[in-house]
Design a protein around this motif. Structure first.
Motif, mmCIF file in Angstrom:
data_model
loop_
_atom_site.group_PDB
_atom_site.id
_atom_site.type_symbol
_atom_site.label_atom_id
_atom_site.label_comp_id
_atom_site.label_asym_id
_atom_site.label_seq_id
_atom_site.Cartn_x
_atom_site.Cartn_y
_atom_site.Cartn_z
ATOM 1 N N PRO A 99 0.905 -1.451 -0.192
ATOM 2 C CA PRO A 99 -0.280 -0.055 0.369
ATOM 3 C C PRO A 99 1.399 1.533 0.635
ATOM 4 O O PRO A 99 1.824 1.273 0.450
ATOM 5 C CB PRO A 99 -0.574 0.143 1.421
ATOM 6 C CG PRO A 99 -0.977 -1.324 1.905
ATOM 7 C CD PRO A 99 0.907 -2.227 1.074
ATOM 8 N N ILE A 100 0.510 2.119 -0.712
ATOM 9 C CA ILE A 100 1.148 3.727 -1.110
ATOM 10 C C ILE A 100 0.918 4.464 0.616
ATOM 11 O O ILE A 100 0.989 6.248 0.463
ATOM 12 C CB ILE A 100 1.558 4.262 -2.345
ATOM 13 C CG1 ILE A 100 -0.385 4.768 -2.875
ATOM 14 C CG2 ILE A 100 1.704 3.128 -3.373
ATOM 15 C CD1 ILE A 100 -0.438 5.650 -3.443
ATOM 16 N N GLY A 101 -0.286 4.144 0.910
ATOM 17 C CA GLY A 101 -1.921 4.923 1.481
ATOM 18 C C GLY A 101 -2.733 4.308 2.205
ATOM 19 O O GLY A 101 -2.739 2.938 1.693
ATOM 20 N N HIS A 102 -3.008 4.356 2.792
ATOM 21 C CA HIS A 102 -4.632 4.415 3.440
ATOM 22 C C HIS A 102 -5.403 5.361 3.811
ATOM 23 O O HIS A 102 -4.569 6.026 3.734
ATOM 24 C CB HIS A 102 -4.334 3.789 5.355
ATOM 25 C CG HIS A 102 -3.873 2.163 5.258
ATOM 26 N ND1 HIS A 102 -2.275 2.031 5.164
ATOM 27 C CD2 HIS A 102 -4.226 1.060 5.338
ATOM 28 C CE1 HIS A 102 -1.446 1.169 5.058
ATOM 29 N NE2 HIS A 102 -2.911 0.244 5.051
ATOM 30 N N ILE A 103 -6.516 5.468 3.741
ATOM 31 C CA ILE A 103 -7.579 6.297 3.318
ATOM 32 C C ILE A 103 -8.616 6.018 4.324
ATOM 33 O O ILE A 103 -9.233 5.275 4.696
ATOM 34 C CB ILE A 103 -8.701 6.266 2.298
ATOM 35 C CG1 ILE A 103 -9.650 7.344 2.419
ATOM 36 C CG2 ILE A 103 -9.168 5.099 1.947
ATOM 37 C CD1 ILE A 103 -10.310 7.828 0.542
ATOM 38 N N ALA A 104 -9.329 7.642 5.403
ATOM 39 C CA ALA A 104 -9.490 7.548 6.239
ATOM 40 C C ALA A 104 -11.426 8.359 5.305
ATOM 41 O O ALA A 104 -11.441 9.149 4.422
ATOM 42 C CB ALA A 104 -9.359 8.941 7.252
ATOM 43 N N ASP A 155 -13.017 2.518 5.652
ATOM 44 C CA ASP A 155 -12.602 3.363 6.584
ATOM 45 C C ASP A 155 -11.206 3.022 6.750
ATOM 46 O O ASP A 155 -11.741 1.213 7.379
ATOM 47 C CB ASP A 155 -13.001 3.327 7.502
ATOM 48 C CG ASP A 155 -11.961 4.801 8.831
ATOM 49 O OD1 ASP A 155 -11.902 5.665 8.456
ATOM 50 O OD2 ASP A 155 -11.429 4.924 9.791
ATOM 51 N N GLY A 156 -9.843 3.189 6.400
ATOM 52 C CA GLY A 156 -8.331 2.427 6.535
ATOM 53 C C GLY A 156 -8.696 1.546 5.366
ATOM 54 O O GLY A 156 -7.468 0.631 5.600
ATOM 55 N N THR A 157 -9.138 1.275 4.385
ATOM 56 C CA THR A 157 -9.109 0.740 2.915
ATOM 57 C C THR A 157 -7.275 1.510 3.170
ATOM 58 O O THR A 157 -7.082 2.314 2.396
ATOM 59 C CB THR A 157 -10.116 1.155 1.791
ATOM 60 O OG1 THR A 157 -10.406 0.606 2.541
ATOM 61 C CG2 THR A 157 -9.063 0.337 0.408
ATOM 62 N N PRO A 158 -6.883 0.732 2.101
ATOM 63 C CA PRO A 158 -5.116 -0.166 1.707
ATOM 64 C C PRO A 158 -5.424 0.935 -0.019
ATOM 65 O O PRO A 158 -6.090 0.443 -0.665
ATOM 66 C CB PRO A 158 -4.499 -0.975 1.625
ATOM 67 C CG PRO A 158 -5.349 -1.692 2.567
ATOM 68 C CD PRO A 158 -6.521 -1.360 2.490
ATOM 69 N N ILE A 159 -4.531 1.766 -0.080
ATOM 70 C CA ILE A 159 -4.362 3.279 -1.132
ATOM 71 C C ILE A 159 -3.861 1.937 -1.747
ATOM 72 O O ILE A 159 -2.212 2.187 -2.225
ATOM 73 C CB ILE A 159 -4.731 4.011 -1.357
ATOM 74 C CG1 ILE A 159 -5.681 4.537 -0.249
ATOM 75 C CG2 ILE A 159 -3.874 4.434 -3.149
ATOM 76 C CD1 ILE A 159 -7.087 3.462 -0.967
ATOM 77 N N ILE A 160 -3.409 1.454 -3.329
ATOM 78 C CA ILE A 160 -1.720 0.863 -3.873
ATOM 79 C C ILE A 160 -1.667 2.181 -4.890
ATOM 80 O O ILE A 160 -0.377 1.943 -4.994
ATOM 81 C CB ILE A 160 -2.336 -0.907 -4.012
ATOM 82 C CG1 ILE A 160 -3.402 -0.803 -5.486
ATOM 83 C CG2 ILE A 160 -2.231 -1.621 -3.242
ATOM 84 C CD1 ILE A 160 -3.782 -1.908 -6.366
ATOM 85 N N ASP A 161 -2.486 2.421 -5.666
ATOM 86 C CA ASP A 161 -1.709 3.647 -6.920
ATOM 87 C C ASP A 161 -3.378 4.877 -6.575
ATOM 88 O O ASP A 161 -4.553 4.316 -6.255
ATOM 89 C CB ASP A 161 -1.993 3.084 -7.484
ATOM 90 C CG ASP A 161 -1.207 3.889 -8.703
ATOM 91 O OD1 ASP A 161 -0.392 5.126 -8.850
ATOM 92 O OD2 ASP A 161 -0.635 3.051 -10.016
ATOM 93 N N ILE A 162 -2.508 6.203 -6.852
ATOM 94 C CA ILE A 162 -3.622 7.363 -7.509
ATOM 95 C C ILE A 162 -3.390 6.909 -8.717
ATOM 96 O O ILE A 162 -1.809 7.433 -9.048
ATOM 97 C CB ILE A 162 -3.339 8.397 -6.706
ATOM 98 C CG1 ILE A 162 -3.256 7.331 -5.236
ATOM 99 C CG2 ILE A 162 -4.103 9.194 -6.914
ATOM 100 C CD1 ILE A 162 -2.612 8.969 -3.993
ATOM 101 N N LYS A 163 -4.332 7.450 -9.609
ATOM 102 C CA LYS A 163 -3.887 8.035 -11.007
ATOM 103 C C LYS A 163 -4.794 8.984 -11.509
ATOM 104 O O LYS A 163 -5.677 9.348 -10.960
ATOM 105 C CB LYS A 163 -4.204 6.911 -12.292
ATOM 106 C CG LYS A 163 -2.976 6.016 -12.188
ATOM 107 C CD LYS A 163 -3.925 4.351 -12.693
ATOM 108 C CE LYS A 163 -2.874 3.092 -12.582
ATOM 109 N NZ LYS A 163 -1.189 3.374 -12.659
ATOM 110 N N PRO A 164 -4.740 9.896 -12.618
ATOM 111 C CA PRO A 164 -5.501 11.398 -13.182
ATOM 112 C C PRO A 164 -6.350 10.432 -13.939
ATOM 113 O O PRO A 164 -6.450 9.520 -15.110
ATOM 114 C CB PRO A 164 -4.445 12.061 -13.906
ATOM 115 C CG PRO A 164 -3.785 11.013 -14.761
ATOM 116 C CD PRO A 164 -3.275 9.791 -12.905
ATOM 117 N N TYR A 165 -7.829 10.593 -13.539
ATOM 118 C CA TYR A 165 -8.571 10.781 -14.590
ATOM 119 C C TYR A 165 -8.285 11.468 -16.091
ATOM 120 O O TYR A 165 -8.946 12.998 -15.554
ATOM 121 C CB TYR A 165 -9.824 11.365 -13.468
ATOM 122 C CG TYR A 165 -11.373 10.660 -14.338
ATOM 123 C CD1 TYR A 165 -11.623 9.745 -14.964
ATOM 124 C CD2 TYR A 165 -11.975 11.946 -15.300
ATOM 125 C CE1 TYR A 165 -12.916 9.591 -15.424
ATOM 126 C CE2 TYR A 165 -13.143 11.789 -15.893
ATOM 127 C CZ TYR A 165 -13.977 10.643 -16.136
ATOM 128 O OH TYR A 165 -14.438 9.928 -16.981
#
Length: 239
Positions: A10-15, A129-139
């Protein structure tokens, strides 16, 4: 062809406001719920967000972390078809996938650095809440929005759009909570308008069963009467 395996970190987690899977909107565009992604230390370099302000919306790729242990299924139940009919897993957005990866479009609300944490604010989330994020890309509107795309399921199984009514005490509590969470009432209404009951019970215009949904650590009790969702009570979760 030689088989390979790959690992993802994961690159981070989301609240988010959603503390349980039940009643999370089925797609991100159906709610304005806000989320905050805190990047992990390994990628928390401000340069990762250079230019991100040029995009109004972003793709989030994430892990269905609470259902991974259940494995995957080649055919899954389709809630919008009543919960008994099945569809192929690749014809669905089911969480029970071979690799447990999900994707959502969210609105980019900007990023900031708080102490040693790098955070990205988004809205329109449909993640636990707490979901692991594995990537972020532009729409990319020119590439990602297909003008002639078809969704035949929507023509015969559209999402419900019910009215929502608050009982007096619940309404007062919602107003109080809105001081801390300005979107509380609107978010709760949007979640309940979609009638998160199982599809086979959505056929009941009056349903005596009392359901519960959790938002922002508050337990909301509700039922459906004459086609209208009634919010009965809103109580803080016990620690």
């Amino acid at each position: 062809m030689t088989a390979h395996s790959y690992s993802l970190n994961p690159i981070g987690h989301i609240a988010t406001p959603f503390q349980q899977k039940f009643a999370i909107p089925r797609q991100s565009a159906l709610t304005r719920a806000r989320g905050c992604i805190t990047l992990s230390e390994a990628v928390a370099d401000p340069r990762v967000f250079k230019g991100i302000e040029d995009y109004s919306h972003l793709w989030l790729l994430f892990i269905f972390h609470e259902t991974l242990s259940r494995g995957w299924k080649p055919a899954v139940k389709a809630p919008r078809l009543g919960g008994n009919d099945t569809m192929g897993v690749f014809a669905s957005r089911s969480t029970h996938r071979p690799n447990g990866i999900g994707m959502s479009v969210v609105k980019n609300e900007g990023w900031h650095q708080q102490d040693d944490q790098l955070q990205l604010l988004v809205s329109g989330v449909d993640l636990l809440d707490g979901t692991p994020i594995i990537d972020i890309k532009p729409y990319l509107a020119y590439a990602d929005a297909v003008a002639d795309a078809e969704d035949k399921l929507d023509s015969y199984a559209p999402l419900p759009e019910r009215s929502v009514r608050f009982h007096d005490e619940a309404s007062l509590t919602a107003d109080t909570l809105s001081q801390q969470h300005p979107d509380f009432r609107a978010l709760l209404c949007r979640v309940l308008q979609q009638d998160p009951r199982p599809a086979y019970r959505q056929k009941l215009a009056t349903d005596p069963k009392v359901y519960k949904v959790v938002l922002y650590h508050n337990d909301i009790s509700w039922r459906v009467t004459d086609g209208t969702v009634e919010v009965l009570s809103i109580d803080p979760l016990s620690e």
